[in-house]
Design a protein around this motif. Sequence first.
Motif, PDB file in Angstrom:
ATOM      1  N   PRO A 173     -20.543  52.833 -66.321  1.00 21.85           N
ATOM      2  CA  PRO A 173     -19.801  52.148 -65.257  1.00 21.85           C
ATOM      3  C   PRO A 173     -18.597  51.404 -65.823  1.00 21.85           C
ATOM      4  O   PRO A 173     -18.556  51.086 -67.017  1.00 21.85           O
ATOM      5  CB  PRO A 173     -20.836  51.170 -64.681  1.00 21.85           C
ATOM      6  CG  PRO A 173     -21.798  50.931 -65.793  1.00 21.85           C
ATOM      7  CD  PRO A 173     -21.836  52.190 -66.625  1.00 21.85           C
ATOM      8  N   ALA A 174     -17.629  51.131 -64.977  1.00 19.04           N
ATOM      9  CA  ALA A 174     -16.422  50.426 -65.444  1.00 19.04           C
ATOM     10  C   ALA A 174     -15.703  49.802 -64.256  1.00 19.04           C
ATOM     11  O   ALA A 174     -15.917  50.172 -63.105  1.00 19.04           O
ATOM     12  CB  ALA A 174     -15.487  51.380 -66.179  1.00 19.04           C
ATOM     13  N   THR A 175     -14.828  48.860 -64.585  1.00 16.18           N
ATOM     14  CA  THR A 175     -13.978  48.228 -63.575  1.00 16.18           C
ATOM     15  C   THR A 175     -12.521  48.499 -63.915  1.00 16.18           C
ATOM     16  O   THR A 175     -12.114  48.389 -65.077  1.00 16.18           O
ATOM     17  CB  THR A 175     -14.213  46.706 -63.533  1.00 16.18           C
ATOM     18  OG1 THR A 175     -15.582  46.448 -63.201  1.00 16.18           O
ATOM     19  CG2 THR A 175     -13.318  46.048 -62.486  1.00 16.18           C
ATOM     20  N   VAL A 190     -23.766  48.213 -68.322  1.00 17.08           N
ATOM     21  CA  VAL A 190     -24.147  47.581 -67.054  1.00 17.08           C
ATOM     22  C   VAL A 190     -22.975  47.636 -66.090  1.00 17.08           C
ATOM     23  O   VAL A 190     -21.814  47.687 -66.494  1.00 17.08           O
ATOM     24  CB  VAL A 190     -24.592  46.110 -67.249  1.00 17.08           C
ATOM     25  CG1 VAL A 190     -25.860  46.033 -68.083  1.00 17.08           C
ATOM     26  CG2 VAL A 190     -23.479  45.271 -67.873  1.00 17.08           C
ATOM     27  N   SER A 191     -23.297  47.642 -64.824  1.00 15.98           N
ATOM     28  CA  SER A 191     -22.254  47.638 -63.791  1.00 15.98           C
ATOM     29  C   SER A 191     -21.696  46.229 -63.625  1.00 15.98           C
ATOM     30  O   SER A 191     -22.271  45.250 -64.121  1.00 15.98           O
ATOM     31  CB  SER A 191     -22.846  48.112 -62.461  1.00 15.98           C
ATOM     32  OG  SER A 191     -23.795  47.163 -61.990  1.00 15.98           O
ATOM     33  N   LEU A 192     -20.614  46.121 -62.885  1.00 13.26           N
ATOM     34  CA  LEU A 192     -20.029  44.814 -62.606  1.00 13.26           C
ATOM     35  C   LEU A 192     -21.012  43.957 -61.811  1.00 13.26           C
ATOM     36  O   LEU A 192     -21.147  42.755 -62.047  1.00 13.26           O
ATOM     37  CB  LEU A 192     -18.723  44.979 -61.824  1.00 13.26           C
ATOM     38  CG  LEU A 192     -17.941  43.693 -61.544  1.00 13.26           C
ATOM     39  CD1 LEU A 192     -17.391  43.100 -62.836  1.00 13.26           C
ATOM     40  CD2 LEU A 192     -16.801  43.958 -60.560  1.00 13.26           C
ATOM     41  N   GLU A 193     -21.712  44.591 -60.884  1.00  6.39           N
ATOM     42  CA  GLU A 193     -22.692  43.880 -60.070  1.00  6.39           C
ATOM     43  C   GLU A 193     -23.820  43.315 -60.939  1.00  6.39           C
ATOM     44  O   GLU A 193     -24.243  42.164 -60.760  1.00  6.39           O
ATOM     45  CB  GLU A 193     -23.260  44.828 -59.011  1.00  6.39           C
ATOM     46  CG  GLU A 193     -23.944  44.132 -57.872  1.00  6.39           C
ATOM     47  CD  GLU A 193     -24.238  45.067 -56.708  1.00  6.39           C
ATOM     48  OE1 GLU A 193     -24.851  44.607 -55.730  1.00  6.39           O
ATOM     49  OE2 GLU A 193     -23.845  46.256 -56.777  1.00  6.39           O
ATOM     50  N   GLU A 194     -24.291  44.113 -61.896  1.00  9.83           N
ATOM     51  CA  GLU A 194     -25.346  43.653 -62.800  1.00  9.83           C
ATOM     52  C   GLU A 194     -24.850  42.523 -63.694  1.00  9.83           C
ATOM     53  O   GLU A 194     -25.578  41.565 -63.963  1.00  9.83           O
ATOM     54  CB  GLU A 194     -25.838  44.822 -63.659  1.00  9.83           C
ATOM     55  CG  GLU A 194     -26.621  45.872 -62.891  1.00  9.83           C
ATOM     56  CD  GLU A 194     -26.916  47.118 -63.718  1.00  9.83           C
ATOM     57  OE1 GLU A 194     -28.063  47.593 -63.691  1.00  9.83           O
ATOM     58  OE2 GLU A 194     -25.974  47.618 -64.391  1.00  9.83           O
ATOM     59  N   LEU A 211     -11.718  56.439 -57.046  1.00  9.66           N
ATOM     60  CA  LEU A 211     -12.507  55.839 -58.132  1.00  9.66           C
ATOM     61  C   LEU A 211     -13.609  54.956 -57.541  1.00  9.66           C
ATOM     62  O   LEU A 211     -14.756  54.994 -57.991  1.00  9.66           O
ATOM     63  CB  LEU A 211     -11.609  54.997 -59.046  1.00  9.66           C
ATOM     64  CG  LEU A 211     -10.641  55.734 -59.959  1.00  9.66           C
ATOM     65  CD1 LEU A 211      -9.806  54.725 -60.761  1.00  9.66           C
ATOM     66  CD2 LEU A 211     -11.367  56.666 -60.906  1.00  9.66           C
ATOM     67  N   HIS A 212     -13.252  54.181 -56.537  1.00  8.01           N
ATOM     68  CA  HIS A 212     -14.239  53.311 -55.893  1.00  8.01           C
ATOM     69  C   HIS A 212     -15.351  54.140 -55.253  1.00  8.01           C
ATOM     70  O   HIS A 212     -16.541  53.805 -55.370  1.00  8.01           O
ATOM     71  CB  HIS A 212     -13.543  52.451 -54.836  1.00  8.01           C
ATOM     72  CG  HIS A 212     -14.469  51.539 -54.096  1.00  8.01           C
ATOM     73  ND1 HIS A 212     -14.852  51.771 -52.790  1.00  8.01           N
ATOM     74  CD2 HIS A 212     -15.102  50.406 -54.477  1.00  8.01           C
ATOM     75  CE1 HIS A 212     -15.682  50.812 -52.403  1.00  8.01           C
ATOM     76  NE2 HIS A 212     -15.838  49.973 -53.405  1.00  8.01           N
ATOM     77  N   ASN A 213     -14.984  55.235 -54.616  1.00  7.50           N
ATOM     78  CA  ASN A 213     -15.968  56.097 -53.965  1.00  7.50           C
ATOM     79  C   ASN A 213     -16.889  56.784 -54.973  1.00  7.50           C
ATOM     80  O   ASN A 213     -18.004  57.182 -54.624  1.00  7.50           O
ATOM     81  CB  ASN A 213     -15.271  57.141 -53.099  1.00  7.50           C
ATOM     82  CG  ASN A 213     -14.596  56.532 -51.885  1.00  7.50           C
ATOM     83  OD1 ASN A 213     -14.984  55.454 -51.428  1.00  7.50           O
ATOM     84  ND2 ASN A 213     -13.577  57.197 -51.358  1.00  7.50           N
ATOM     85  N   LYS A 214     -16.430  56.901 -56.204  1.00  3.41           N
ATOM     86  CA  LYS A 214     -17.251  57.511 -57.263  1.00  3.41           C
ATOM     87  C   LYS A 214     -18.152  56.485 -57.955  1.00  3.41           C
ATOM     88  O   LYS A 214     -18.872  56.820 -58.896  1.00  3.41           O
ATOM     89  CB  LYS A 214     -16.346  58.187 -58.298  1.00  3.41           C
ATOM     90  CG  LYS A 214     -15.659  59.443 -57.775  1.00  3.41           C
ATOM     91  CD  LYS A 214     -14.649  59.988 -58.774  1.00  3.41           C
ATOM     92  CE  LYS A 214     -13.928  61.209 -58.187  1.00  3.41           C
ATOM     93  NZ  LYS A 214     -12.858  61.717 -59.100  1.00  3.41           N
ATOM     94  N   GLY A 215     -18.086  55.237 -57.509  1.00  2.00           N
ATOM     95  CA  GLY A 215     -18.977  54.220 -58.042  1.00  2.00           C
ATOM     96  C   GLY A 215     -18.352  53.229 -58.995  1.00  2.00           C
ATOM     97  O   GLY A 215     -19.035  52.314 -59.489  1.00  2.00           O
ATOM     98  N   PHE A 216     -17.076  53.369 -59.274  1.00  2.00           N
ATOM     99  CA  PHE A 216     -16.399  52.420 -60.152  1.00  2.00           C
ATOM    100  C   PHE A 216     -16.002  51.172 -59.364  1.00  2.00           C
ATOM    101  O   PHE A 216     -15.836  51.219 -58.147  1.00  2.00           O
ATOM    102  CB  PHE A 216     -15.153  53.058 -60.773  1.00  2.00           C
ATOM    103  CG  PHE A 216     -15.450  54.177 -61.724  1.00  2.00           C
ATOM    104  CD1 PHE A 216     -16.056  53.921 -62.947  1.00  2.00           C
ATOM    105  CD2 PHE A 216     -15.138  55.492 -61.400  1.00  2.00           C
ATOM    106  CE1 PHE A 216     -16.340  54.951 -63.831  1.00  2.00           C
ATOM    107  CE2 PHE A 216     -15.418  56.534 -62.269  1.00  2.00           C
ATOM    108  CZ  PHE A 216     -16.026  56.268 -63.493  1.00  2.00           C
ATOM    109  N   SER A 217     -15.841  50.074 -60.077  1.00  2.19           N
ATOM    110  CA  SER A 217     -15.416  48.826 -59.451  1.00  2.19           C
ATOM    111  C   SER A 217     -13.896  48.692 -59.557  1.00  2.19           C
ATOM    112  O   SER A 217     -13.296  49.123 -60.541  1.00  2.19           O
ATOM    113  CB  SER A 217     -16.075  47.626 -60.142  1.00  2.19           C
ATOM    114  OG  SER A 217     -17.478  47.724 -60.092  1.00  2.19           O
TER     115      SER A 217
END
Length: 322
Positions: free
Chosen positions: A108-110, A69-73, A199-205
């Motif tokens: 996904p990862a932070t 799951v993503s950080l948002e989820e 990294l942020h632009n690629k969807g990572f937190s």
Amino acid sequence: MRHFPRLVSKKLSPLFSTRKLLAAKTPPILPFYHTVSNTSLPHILNYPVIDEQQFKQELDFYLKYFNPVSLEELAKSPKPGSFHLSFDDGLKECAEIVAPILLQKGIPATFFVNSGFVDNKELFHRYKASLIATEMRTQPDAEVENYLYENGIPLKALLQTPFSKREILDHAAELLEIDFQSFLETQQPYMTTTQIKALHNKGFSIGGHSHKHPEFWKISDKKKLKQIKKSMKWVDENVNPKIKAFAFPYTDDGVSGKLIKKIHDNGICDISFGTAGVKYDEIPNHFQRYPAEQPGAFELNIKAEFLYFKLRKTIGKATVKH
């Protein structure tokens, strides 16, 4: 983490089926790492560093038993049976090795970064200690050993040198002719601002991990808050994330619930993390992560962690109190 009960859990965990043990209703598992490297890293002796092959195997294990799951989820609806990966300290291998593998596997990862170290401005004091320890193991120096001992740092405790004694490490390095600035310039152990933004632009937190990684249990609440604010300000200004996340350095043990609630209520962060393993937490949107870089067999360690959770749950101690 409490060593003896975990040791008992590790001894007993082989008796249980992995699938059945990991299917237990628990909080999301939140494994965290620092780096992945196919070569030895002389500045990192504080924890085991796994190579690319081992990392891929561990990711496949998570994917087999849990849902990423993503950080948002995670912040919106933490669900049992899910996992979210994170990486501390902002080391360059996160951009060069870790992120490409995660993208390939759709995980996904932070990445939690220390604002004082980004762009290789300064070196974490425990990494300084590792470089000194590496040199002392190959070229013992009695003068340096005596200097450290006289200043309260015996060699056996060198890797646990606190932030307050970083100037002693600097002088010991001078005696050994170790140039930390040269190391930062040539080895560039940390990610750059450009890499972090990519990294942020690629969807990572991207989240904060304090400014210079001091031991929070050794400093005042005022200094804790200053470290948090400085770290989160850097994240806000350079990334402007949807979810503002902060991971306490080392542990949240010794951090009051009052302070954790304060940084949430004041909008400094939306979600925060400790490192107590697989546990619930009494504070909403404050989660406990699992330190994945441990000695021993990876699967056995995971099973032991889940057994430890189940044992604590039976006695009503599966929730962290602050």
